[in-house]
Design an enzyme around this catalytic site. Structure first.
Site, short mmCIF file in Angstrom:
data_model
loop_
_atom_site.label_atom_id
_atom_site.label_comp_id
_atom_site.label_asym_id
_atom_site.label_seq_id
_atom_site.Cartn_x
_atom_site.Cartn_y
_atom_site.Cartn_z
N ILE A 60 0.82 -1.27 0.17
CA ILE A 60 -0.04 0.03 -0.32
C ILE A 60 0.75 1.11 -0.12
O ILE A 60 1.90 1.41 0.81
CB ILE A 60 -1.08 -0.01 1.10
CG1 ILE A 60 -1.91 -1.39 1.33
CG2 ILE A 60 -1.92 1.09 1.15
CD1 ILE A 60 -2.57 -1.29 2.28
N TYR A 87 -6.06 18.52 -10.30
CA TYR A 87 -6.37 17.36 -9.46
C TYR A 87 -7.46 16.28 -10.06
O TYR A 87 -7.09 15.12 -10.28
CB TYR A 87 -6.91 17.65 -8.12
CG TYR A 87 -7.15 16.50 -7.31
CD1 TYR A 87 -6.24 15.63 -6.89
CD2 TYR A 87 -8.73 15.85 -6.95
CE1 TYR A 87 -6.77 14.53 -5.75
CE2 TYR A 87 -9.12 14.97 -6.48
CZ TYR A 87 -8.23 14.38 -5.62
OH TYR A 87 -8.35 13.05 -4.89
#
Length: 284
Positions: A10, A155
């Site tokens: 992760i 973004y």
């Protein structure tokens, strides 16, 4: 995913959703390689893992998604230490607030580097190992990967790119036994917004003709985060994507997120698109 000692890598686990996902995945019995750009910031993660009683299942490693050499080293170390890689969760991400006329293109380059190109490179390196394990590739996207949002041009562009890449890859990966999915949170009460380090007075002072619109956007956004989902709640969806027998391509982390993206996507979980594009691969 294999039941034999599953190992998940992760990214971006120093705080927020990444930290919560690492602890939740370990609590579900997965071996977690929790990566951070700066391992000196691993204290909160290790404390949370210890408090949850899963410290022995969480291993911290350095990984900077913007550095291909760092990615290669981290994956090689996972293979050397555990002998397998069963899943990757792309969680590392960077926000970007501003409008193109004033922010310029550098803001876009920075967002794409972290939110998109880093995912591409880690995916490239990880795929052979995920194919060997019949594993999963999970990316934390955003409702901003479906619906473009004011003053989030860079973004949202990076998250649109992320989703376009993985929606295209998913049927190809599935043909070799690898499951690909994107997780779409809405507003989450985490350090993500704080890490943007927004100087609101300075932003408004420099906004020029956009000041009224920016002021309205900021008021709406701050109000949304007052009723935000917890990081732990978002992490539950990630763990589901890692452990459920069948996983759709697209998963939202809350009812609010599902309702929001449904304004644009009638195919909210991606099943129709995946069924269509997968059928192309079976054409003779």
């Amino acid at each position: 995913m294999s039941n034999a000692a599953p190992t998940v890598l992760i990214t971006g686990t120093s705080s927020g959703i990444g930290l919560a996902a690492a602890v939740a995945a370990a609590s579900a019995g997965l071996r977690v390689v929790a990566t951070l750009r700066d391992t000196a910031k691993a204290g909160p993660l290790l404390a949370a893992a210890e408090a949850a009683g899963v410290a022995e299942l969480v291993k911290v490693k350095q990984l900077d998604v913007t550095d291909p050499a760092s990615i290669a080293v981290a994956v090689d170390e996972v293979l050397a230490e555990y002998g397998r890689l069963d899943a990757v969760v792309h969680n590392a991400g960077a926000g970007a607030v501003g409008t193109v006329e004033q922010a310029g293109t550098e803001l876009f380059r920075q967002a794409l580097e972290v939110n998109f190109l880093g995912v591409v490179e880690l995916t490239r390196v990880a795929l052979p190992h995920l194919r060997a394990s019949g594993g999963r590739l999970i990316a934390v996207s955003s409702v901003g990967g479906v619906i473009g949002q004011p003053f989030n041009e860079a973004y949202c562009a990076s998250k649109f790119a992320l989703e376009g890449f993985l929606e295209s890859l998913a049927p190809v990966a599935a043909a070799t036994g690898v499951t690909v999915a994107v997780v779409e949170p809405g507003a989450v009460a985490s350090e993500f917004v704080a890490n943007l380090q927004l100087d609101v007075p300075a932003l408004l002072a420099a906004a020029g003709p956009y000041e009224p619109a920016l002021k309205g956007y900021l008021a709406t956004t701050f109000a949304a985060f007052e009723d935000a989902q917890s990081s732990a709640g978002a992490a539950e969806t990630i763990v589901h994507a890692l452990t459920a027998e069948q996983v759709p391509f697209r998963l939202q982390t809350s009812e609010a997120a599902t309702a929001f993206v449904a304004a644009k996507l009638a195919d909210a979980d991606g099943a129709v698109v995946q069924g269509l594009t997968s059928s192309w691969l079976a054409a003779s």
